[in-house]
Write an enzyme that holds these catalytic residues in place. Structure first.
Site, mmCIF file in Angstrom:
data_model
loop_
_atom_site.group_PDB
_atom_site.id
_atom_site.type_symbol
_atom_site.label_atom_id
_atom_site.label_comp_id
_atom_site.label_asym_id
_atom_site.label_seq_id
_atom_site.Cartn_x
_atom_site.Cartn_y
_atom_site.Cartn_z
ATOM 1 N N LYS A 36 -6.121 12.653 -3.384
ATOM 2 C CA LYS A 36 -6.290 11.985 -2.090
ATOM 3 C C LYS A 36 -5.025 11.211 -1.715
ATOM 4 O O LYS A 36 -4.184 10.959 -2.579
ATOM 5 C CB LYS A 36 -7.487 11.037 -2.160
ATOM 6 N N TYR A 75 17.491 -11.696 7.757
ATOM 7 C CA TYR A 75 16.648 -12.393 8.727
ATOM 8 C C TYR A 75 16.150 -13.727 8.178
ATOM 9 O O TYR A 75 15.809 -13.819 6.996
ATOM 10 C CB TYR A 75 15.417 -11.543 9.069
HETATM 11 C C1 PLP Z 1 -9.840 7.281 -6.115
HETATM 12 C C2 PLP Z 1 -11.015 7.667 -6.853
HETATM 13 C C3 PLP Z 1 -10.909 8.110 -8.182
HETATM 14 C C4 PLP Z 1 -9.639 8.048 -8.968
HETATM 15 O O1 PLP Z 1 -9.386 6.731 -9.344
HETATM 16 P P1 PLP Z 1 -8.313 6.384 -10.470
HETATM 17 O O2 PLP Z 1 -8.495 4.943 -10.712
HETATM 18 O O3 PLP Z 1 -6.973 6.673 -9.869
HETATM 19 O O4 PLP Z 1 -8.616 7.240 -11.613
HETATM 20 C C5 PLP Z 1 -12.039 8.580 -8.799
HETATM 21 N N1 PLP Z 1 -13.232 8.594 -8.164
HETATM 22 C C6 PLP Z 1 -13.380 8.154 -6.908
HETATM 23 C C7 PLP Z 1 -14.718 8.190 -6.286
HETATM 24 C C8 PLP Z 1 -12.294 7.657 -6.216
HETATM 25 O O5 PLP Z 1 -12.453 7.208 -4.973
#
Ligand code: PLP
Length: 357
Positions: free
Chosen positions: A33, A252
């Site tokens: 993702k 800045y």
């Molecule tokens: C993002 C996510 C993961 C992965 O999480 P990590 O901490 O990077 O392993 C797993 N399950 C769900 C439902 C998530 O949203």
């Protein structure tokens, strides 16, 4: 190249090998993702396919479509929930969804949509997912209508990567609730363990898949994992060097005052690339292996560092600068953010480069 993100694919594959050692005969869902945590969704997915992974998860419909359009044929689950008006496309692209609303299940059935669902269970994350009482309603509906599209069940651990007795008890309760779920015969995929879960609880759950996220980059719970290798380096170059001809305020807001004769290097990266504005005059970047202090406020497209006296002779324009590398975890802590936020915040104009060494 001006500023780039280097992804070490050899180390990535090495880390996946380490994960396989930990999970026994379970299989992996690769979490790709948010552009694979900023590293490039298509490239990382293809790399994971080389490691034998045949199931991926994204957060949104458009992320799923992006992978399909890139020719990815493997299973893809949308973890972030979808709206009813997205379901047609979900079916069209043969994506799986996380289901956490009864009315959505009814909608799918009534509209004869071919949407494969993973039942999300609320066990303590407080985000999406069915409460256990509502699950009974789902089971009943599934039976009455002979539904076959609930193919998975999962839940999400909220503190698996945080070590304390209290969190351990909390996590074990979450896992126990998940383990006790049954009653839908068409379920093929059971998954609960995230990165923290894989490292600390893989003897506790009765899942047959694990969801592999940040652990594949050698990080978990804002720590480096022993025996894993770092994958990510965020790099830039020295764009300009100057010796101050008088005392001078830098950047800045005039928040840093330097003396005549000091040397500053201007680096070709700023917060618009994803370099975080941390505590003023406390952040560092690495040049020739040395930590050099960022002086003044980080600008949108550039930042300034003080060049230590003994380095002045040795550095030149175009010199490589490591913004975040094998100090990523420590830097995230210093800034008061997480490694997740830093890497997903590296912006599209930063080129992703895949290296084998
Ligand atoms: C993002 C996510 C993961 C992965 O999480 P990590 O901490 O990077 O392993 C797993 N399950 C769900 C439902 C998530 O949203």
């Amino acid at each position: 190249m001006r500023t780039w993100l280097e992804v070490n694919t050899k180390n990535l594959r090495y880390n996946i090998g380490k994960i396989y050692e930990k999970i026994g005969d379970r299989k992996i869902i690769g979490i790709v993702k948010a552009n694979s945590y900023g590293l490039g969704s298509i490239e990382i997915t293809k790399e994971l396919i080389k490691c034998g992974i045949d199931f991926f998860a994204v957060a949104t419909l458009s992320e799923g479509i992006e992978l399909r359009k890139a020719g990815i044929k493997e299973k893809i689950l949308i973890l972030g929930g979808v709206f009813d008006d997205e379901l047609k496309e979900v079916a069209q692209y043969d994506l799986h969804i996380a289901l956490s609303r009864f009315d959505q299940l009814v909608y799918i059935h009534k509209n004869k949509l071919q949407v494969k669902c993973h039942l999300a269970l609320e066990t303590g994350m407080g985000r999406i997912g069915f409460n256990f009482e509502d699950v009974e309603k789902v089971k009943k509906y599934v039976k009455e209508n002979n539904l076959t599209n609930i193919i998975g069940v999962y839940t999400h651990l909220s503190v698996a990567d945080e070590e304390s007795e209290e969190n351990r008890i909390y996590t074990e309760k979450q896992i126990e609730k998940f383990n006790n779920f049954n009653g839908i015969d068409t379920i093929e995929y059971r998954h609960i363990l995230n990165s923290g879960g894989i490292l600390s609880y893989s003897d506790k759950d009765n899942g047959n898949y694990v969801r592999v996220g940040i652990v594949m980059y050698g990080i978990c719970g804002e720590r480096w994992i022993d025996d894993f290798k770092p994958v990510i380096s965020f790099k830039s170059k020295i764009l300009f060097i100057k010796t101050l001809i008088e005392d001078m305020d830098i950047s800045y807001g005039r928040a840093c005052h330097l003396k005549k004769g000091e040397v500053i290097g201007t680096i070709a990266a700023g917060y618009a690339d994803g370099f975080k504005r941390g505590a003023l005059n406390k952040m560092t970047v690495k040049i020739q292996g040395r930590d050099c202090t960022v002086v003044g406020k980080v600008c949108m497209d550039m930042l300034m560092v003080k060049i230590p006296e003994d380095m002045v002779e040795k550095i030149k324009i175009g010199e490589e600068v490591i913004l975040y590398g094998d100090d990523l975890v420590e830097k995230a802590k210093e800034i008061g953010t997480s490694t997740y936020e830093i890497i997903t915040g590296i912006n599209p104009r930063v080129k992703r480069v895949y290296i084998e060494e």
